[in-house]
Motif scaffolding. Structure first.
Motif: not given
Length: 454
Positions: A356-371
């Motif tokens: 779950g924590q690894s998946f969260m890292m992917i979510v936050m990294s991709k989401s932030i990169s798009t901004t």
């Protein structure tokens, strides 16, 4: 045909980056398990020997943002070459260290070189992969983080059981083997040739350093951190080419995700910090087995990370966020309820949490990169990596103090054992916090920014 060759080169670059991140993650953890040996050899107190890891973390955290900013101006391959060579030189210095101060200098130089790695690792998926493949690319890179976490304790235990602890410095030397591949596959892209705001960077570093020192050395450092942060804010608003553009923080999407990442990272550090403690205190596992008990979770995370990235690309980051949040909530409530159960169950529960924590890292990294606009991608992602260290350090300070509290009663009505009550209470609170975060994400972030199809 040209696009196919370019894609193959990008995939090879991704694999090399994943291996590099593995060694980088290992280097953070390797010396945690030999601090008693170092303390005994050099006749050090616990507070003195702790600087072997504390100084590394401090410089590493500051360096990620610094190199991220430099990556917006200089060639990524040049920065990474400098970092890997410095990292290797420092490792040799540490191998031949005969005094504590030489050892400490070696660790500081190691951190200064290794800090180029997370900065590069977050930028390669942004620069070399389209947005629809970015989650998979980031998931692949983060495999290295999971592998490093799994291998670090095991390799450290194996090395010191055979040879002197100084041989741990030789492991990062393998990173030199990756350098020819980076020089081959990394392009010559560079950002705008603008002046660098070294004063602004120094003020940011001073802020971070004093906050991190405040976690372990008292509130006085926090006051200094507040003063330095105010000066940093004044600086970036008053200079023509600031270290960080103020408009970056005015972007509500970026700021919101950064705060969300800060909270999620802090909660996630409980899995790495508290697990060895409750396995020893509650499960009564010997030190030699604690590291191995944590390996299944790390290995599972490494295996599933790329699949998590693919899910983010195909179904959207919100779907991966809900899955990751559900896994973490299940993990924390199971740990809280069954903290006194067999250690094998604990290892199973940790799989839910680590994935779950690894998946969260992917979510936050991709989401932030798009901004982030292209010209600020380096410093923007660097700040994300830096705040991860700040959040983790603050969280570990809080967890350390919480564990010392004598819990008179359990807050979890389903707790099946009187052993480990304080750990049960902590995990219950963390599970509830993740429920709150999920609700806020659903009602505010997801709805407001409509990122279902990002």
């Amino acid at each position: 045909m040209g696009n196919m060759i370019k894609k193959q080169a990008s995939e090879k670059l991704l694999i090399i980056m994943m291996l590099t991140v593995t060694f980088s993650s290992m280097s953070i953890l390797l010396f945690n398990f030999v601090l008693p040996l170092i303390s005994e050899e050099f006749q050090l107190t616990n507070s003195q020997v702790s600087w072997v890891t504390s100084a590394y973390t401090l410089i590493y955290g500051i360096g990620t943002a610094t190199y991220g900013k430099l990556a917006d101006r200089y060639k990524l391959k040049n920065l990474l070459t400098f970092g890997l060579i410095l990292f290797s030189f420092a490792s040799l210095l540490g191998f031949f260290s005969t005094s504590y101060w030489l050892l400490l200098v070696a660790r500081c130089l190691q951190a200064a070189g290794a800090a180029t790695i997370p900065a590069t690792a977050t930028l390669i998926p942004i620069r070399y992969f389209p947005i629809e493949q970015r989650g998979t690319a980031m998931g692949t890179v983060f495999v290295g983080t999971a592998l490093g976490s799994a291998l670090g304790p095991v390799i450290s235990a194996l090395v010191v059981s055979v040879v002197d602890w100084r041989w741990l410095f030789c492991i990062p030397l393998f990173l030199l083997l990756t350098l020819p591949f980076f020089l081959k596959y990394l392009g010559d892209e560079r950002g705008a040739d603008t002046s660098l705001d070294w004063l602004g960077g120094a003020l940011l570093a001073l802020t971070v350093a004093q906050v991190l020192l405040g976690v372990t050395n008292g509130a006085g450092w926090f006051i200094g951190g507040i003063v330095a942060s105010i000066l940093f804010i004044i600086r970036i608003h008053s200079t023509k080419h600031p270290f960080v553009q103020p408009k970056l923080f005015k972007d509500k999407k970026y700021s919101t995700y950064l705060v969300l990442a800060f909270l999620i990272t802090g909660i996630g550090y409980s899995l790495f910090f508290l697990t060895p403690l409750f396995l020893a205190d509650v499960q009564k596992l010997p030190a030699s087995l604690i590291g191995f008990a944590m390996v299944p979770a790390a290995v599972t995370s490494a295996i599933l990370n790329r699949q998590g990235g693919k899910l983010a690309d195909s179904k959207g980051t919100p779907n991966l966020f809900f899955l990751a949040s559900s896994l973490l909530i299940v993990c924390f409530f199971l740990l809280s309820t069954l903290i006194g159960s067999n250690a094998l169950y604990m290892a199973l529960f940790l799989i839910f949490g680590n994935v779950g924590q690894s998946f969260m890292m992917i979510v936050m990294s991709k989401s932030i990169s798009t901004t982030l606009p292209k010209e600020h991608a380096g410093v923007g992602m660097g700040l994300l990596m830096m705040q991860n260290f700040i959040s983790g350090s603050i969280a570990m300070g809080i967890y350390g103090r919480a564990v010392d509290i004598e819990a008179s009663s359990s807050w979890n009505p389903f707790l099946q054992s009187s052993n480990g009550t304080i750990y049960s209470n902590i995990f219950l609170v963390l599970g509830i916090l993740h429920v709150v975060i999920l609700i806020v994400y659903k009602l505010k972030v997801h709805k407001k920014y409509k990122i279902l199809n990002d």
